[in-house]
Design a protein around this motif. Structure first.
Motif, mmCIF file in Angstrom:
data_model
loop_
_atom_site.group_PDB
_atom_site.id
_atom_site.type_symbol
_atom_site.label_atom_id
_atom_site.label_comp_id
_atom_site.label_asym_id
_atom_site.label_seq_id
_atom_site.Cartn_x
_atom_site.Cartn_y
_atom_site.Cartn_z
ATOM 1 N N GLU A 20 -18.455 -11.164 -5.704
ATOM 2 C CA GLU A 20 -18.054 -10.194 -6.723
ATOM 3 C C GLU A 20 -16.568 -10.223 -7.065
ATOM 4 O O GLU A 20 -16.190 -9.890 -8.172
ATOM 5 N N LEU A 21 -15.727 -10.601 -6.111
ATOM 6 C CA LEU A 21 -14.290 -10.654 -6.385
ATOM 7 C C LEU A 21 -13.821 -12.082 -6.644
ATOM 8 O O LEU A 21 -12.630 -12.332 -6.760
ATOM 9 N N GLU A 22 -14.787 -13.014 -6.727
ATOM 10 C CA GLU A 22 -14.480 -14.430 -6.955
ATOM 11 C C GLU A 22 -13.373 -14.871 -6.001
ATOM 12 O O GLU A 22 -12.408 -15.525 -6.399
ATOM 13 N N ALA A 23 -13.530 -14.464 -4.756
ATOM 14 C CA ALA A 23 -12.498 -14.723 -3.751
ATOM 15 C C ALA A 23 -12.523 -16.171 -3.284
ATOM 16 O O ALA A 23 -13.584 -16.771 -3.167
ATOM 17 N N GLU A 24 -11.346 -16.697 -3.032
ATOM 18 C CA GLU A 24 -11.289 -18.074 -2.521
ATOM 19 C C GLU A 24 -11.344 -18.083 -1.003
ATOM 20 O O GLU A 24 -11.610 -19.101 -0.394
ATOM 21 N N HIS A 25 -11.078 -16.916 -0.391
ATOM 22 C CA HIS A 25 -11.163 -16.835 1.070
ATOM 23 C C HIS A 25 -11.480 -15.393 1.456
ATOM 24 O O HIS A 25 -10.863 -14.464 0.945
ATOM 25 N N VAL A 45 -8.864 -12.852 -0.234
ATOM 26 C CA VAL A 45 -7.878 -13.583 -1.025
ATOM 27 C C VAL A 45 -8.527 -13.877 -2.380
ATOM 28 O O VAL A 45 -9.535 -14.581 -2.450
ATOM 29 N N SER A 46 -7.976 -13.286 -3.434
ATOM 30 C CA SER A 46 -8.576 -13.449 -4.757
ATOM 31 C C SER A 46 -7.511 -13.453 -5.846
ATOM 32 O O SER A 46 -6.554 -12.677 -5.802
ATOM 33 N N ALA A 47 -7.723 -14.312 -6.836
ATOM 34 C CA ALA A 47 -6.819 -14.357 -7.988
ATOM 35 C C ALA A 47 -6.919 -13.054 -8.786
ATOM 36 O O ALA A 47 -6.025 -12.721 -9.562
ATOM 37 N N LYS A 48 -8.005 -12.296 -8.599
ATOM 38 C CA LYS A 48 -8.163 -11.019 -9.306
ATOM 39 C C LYS A 48 -7.106 -10.009 -8.875
ATOM 40 O O LYS A 48 -6.913 -9.000 -9.535
ATOM 41 N N PHE A 49 -6.423 -10.272 -7.761
ATOM 42 C CA PHE A 49 -5.392 -9.359 -7.270
ATOM 43 C C PHE A 49 -4.019 -9.630 -7.882
ATOM 44 O O PHE A 49 -3.089 -8.855 -7.678
ATOM 45 N N GLU A 50 -3.892 -10.737 -8.634
ATOM 46 C CA GLU A 50 -2.599 -11.107 -9.232
ATOM 47 C C GLU A 50 -2.049 -9.949 -10.057
ATOM 48 O O GLU A 50 -2.750 -9.390 -10.901
ATOM 49 N N GLY A 51 -0.789 -9.589 -9.795
ATOM 50 C CA GLY A 51 -0.122 -8.567 -10.595
ATOM 51 C C GLY A 51 -0.608 -7.145 -10.363
ATOM 52 O O GLY A 51 -0.232 -6.243 -11.093
ATOM 53 N N LYS A 52 -1.473 -6.943 -9.364
ATOM 54 C CA LYS A 52 -1.990 -5.603 -9.103
ATOM 55 C C LYS A 52 -1.334 -5.028 -7.844
ATOM 56 O O LYS A 52 -1.211 -5.712 -6.842
ATOM 57 N N PRO A 53 -0.953 -3.739 -7.907
ATOM 58 C CA PRO A 53 -0.400 -3.118 -6.705
ATOM 59 C C PRO A 53 -1.496 -2.941 -5.651
ATOM 60 O O PRO A 53 -2.692 -3.008 -5.966
ATOM 61 N N LEU A 54 -1.067 -2.683 -4.415
ATOM 62 C CA LEU A 54 -1.983 -2.568 -3.289
ATOM 63 C C LEU A 54 -3.133 -1.589 -3.547
ATOM 64 O O LEU A 54 -4.293 -1.900 -3.265
ATOM 65 N N HIS A 73 -17.991 3.419 9.218
ATOM 66 C CA HIS A 73 -17.140 4.484 9.762
ATOM 67 C C HIS A 73 -15.659 4.147 9.669
ATOM 68 O O HIS A 73 -14.837 5.015 9.419
ATOM 69 N N ALA A 74 -15.326 2.891 9.887
ATOM 70 C CA ALA A 74 -13.922 2.475 9.824
ATOM 71 C C ALA A 74 -13.839 1.185 9.016
ATOM 72 O O ALA A 74 -14.623 0.263 9.224
ATOM 73 N N PHE A 75 -12.900 1.153 8.085
ATOM 74 C CA PHE A 75 -12.784 -0.013 7.208
ATOM 75 C C PHE A 75 -11.311 -0.300 6.972
ATOM 76 O O PHE A 75 -10.587 0.513 6.408
ATOM 77 N N GLU A 76 -10.876 -1.448 7.446
ATOM 78 C CA GLU A 76 -9.478 -1.847 7.310
ATOM 79 C C GLU A 76 -9.459 -3.083 6.414
ATOM 80 O O GLU A 76 -10.232 -4.013 6.629
ATOM 81 N N GLN A 77 -8.615 -3.058 5.400
ATOM 82 C CA GLN A 77 -8.597 -4.216 4.504
ATOM 83 C C GLN A 77 -7.194 -4.735 4.238
ATOM 84 O O GLN A 77 -6.229 -3.996 4.221
ATOM 85 N N LYS A 78 -7.153 -6.055 4.055
ATOM 86 C CA LYS A 78 -5.914 -6.733 3.688
ATOM 87 C C LYS A 78 -6.263 -7.554 2.454
ATOM 88 O O LYS A 78 -7.237 -8.313 2.460
ATOM 89 N N THR A 79 -5.512 -7.378 1.391
ATOM 90 C CA THR A 79 -5.799 -8.062 0.127
ATOM 91 C C THR A 79 -4.597 -8.910 -0.270
ATOM 92 O O THR A 79 -3.483 -8.396 -0.370
ATOM 93 N N LEU A 80 -4.848 -10.189 -0.501
ATOM 94 C CA LEU A 80 -3.771 -11.117 -0.852
ATOM 95 C C LEU A 80 -4.141 -11.949 -2.073
ATOM 96 O O LEU A 80 -5.319 -12.249 -2.299
ATOM 97 N N THR A 81 -3.120 -12.361 -2.815
ATOM 98 C CA THR A 81 -3.339 -13.324 -3.892
ATOM 99 C C THR A 81 -3.351 -14.707 -3.229
ATOM 100 O O THR A 81 -2.854 -14.860 -2.113
ATOM 101 N N PRO A 82 -3.889 -15.718 -3.910
ATOM 102 C CA PRO A 82 -3.880 -17.068 -3.324
ATOM 103 C C PRO A 82 -2.466 -17.522 -2.943
ATOM 104 O O PRO A 82 -2.266 -18.150 -1.906
ATOM 105 N N GLU A 83 -1.478 -17.161 -3.751
ATOM 106 C CA GLU A 83 -0.088 -17.537 -3.468
ATOM 107 C C GLU A 83 0.411 -16.861 -2.189
ATOM 108 O O GLU A 83 1.044 -17.499 -1.342
#
Length: 91
Positions: A20-25, A45-54, A73-83
């Motif tokens: 759904e997020l067309e993630a590369e990783h 890791v997704s290009a969809k995150f480019e230019g978007k704040p956290l 119950h607990a969900f921790e996430q880290k979101t990165l652009t490919p760069e």
């Protein structure tokens, strides 16, 4: 619709986020002590995150997993652009 709680596992979440997020990783770790799939840590890791704040990035992930999050119950996430991902791996 989530058929059963047993479908809620790291592999299921990984595939859904990747698709759904067309993630590369995507990494999903079940951090529940007894591995009953109620606590997860994800790295997306997704290009969809480019230019978007956290906050916007996290909203994209939360929207993608809207059906599943009420069962987690607990969900921790880290979101990165490919760069950012490339830079992080070079450290």
């Amino acid at each position: 619709m989530l058929a059963a709680a047993m479908e809620l596992n790291a592999e299921y979440l990984r595939e859904k986020l990747q698709r759904e997020l067309e993630a590369e990783h995507v990494e999903v770790e079940d951090t529940t002590l007894n591995r009953c799939a109620s606590s997860f840590r994800v790295l997306v890791v997704s290009a969809k995150f480019e230019g978007k704040p956290l906050l916007q990035r996290h909203r994209l992930v939360n929207t993608c997993l809207a059906e599943e999050l009420p069962h987690i119950h607990a969900f921790e996430q880290k979101t990165l652009t490919p760069e950012q991902w490339t830079r992080e791996r070079q450290k």
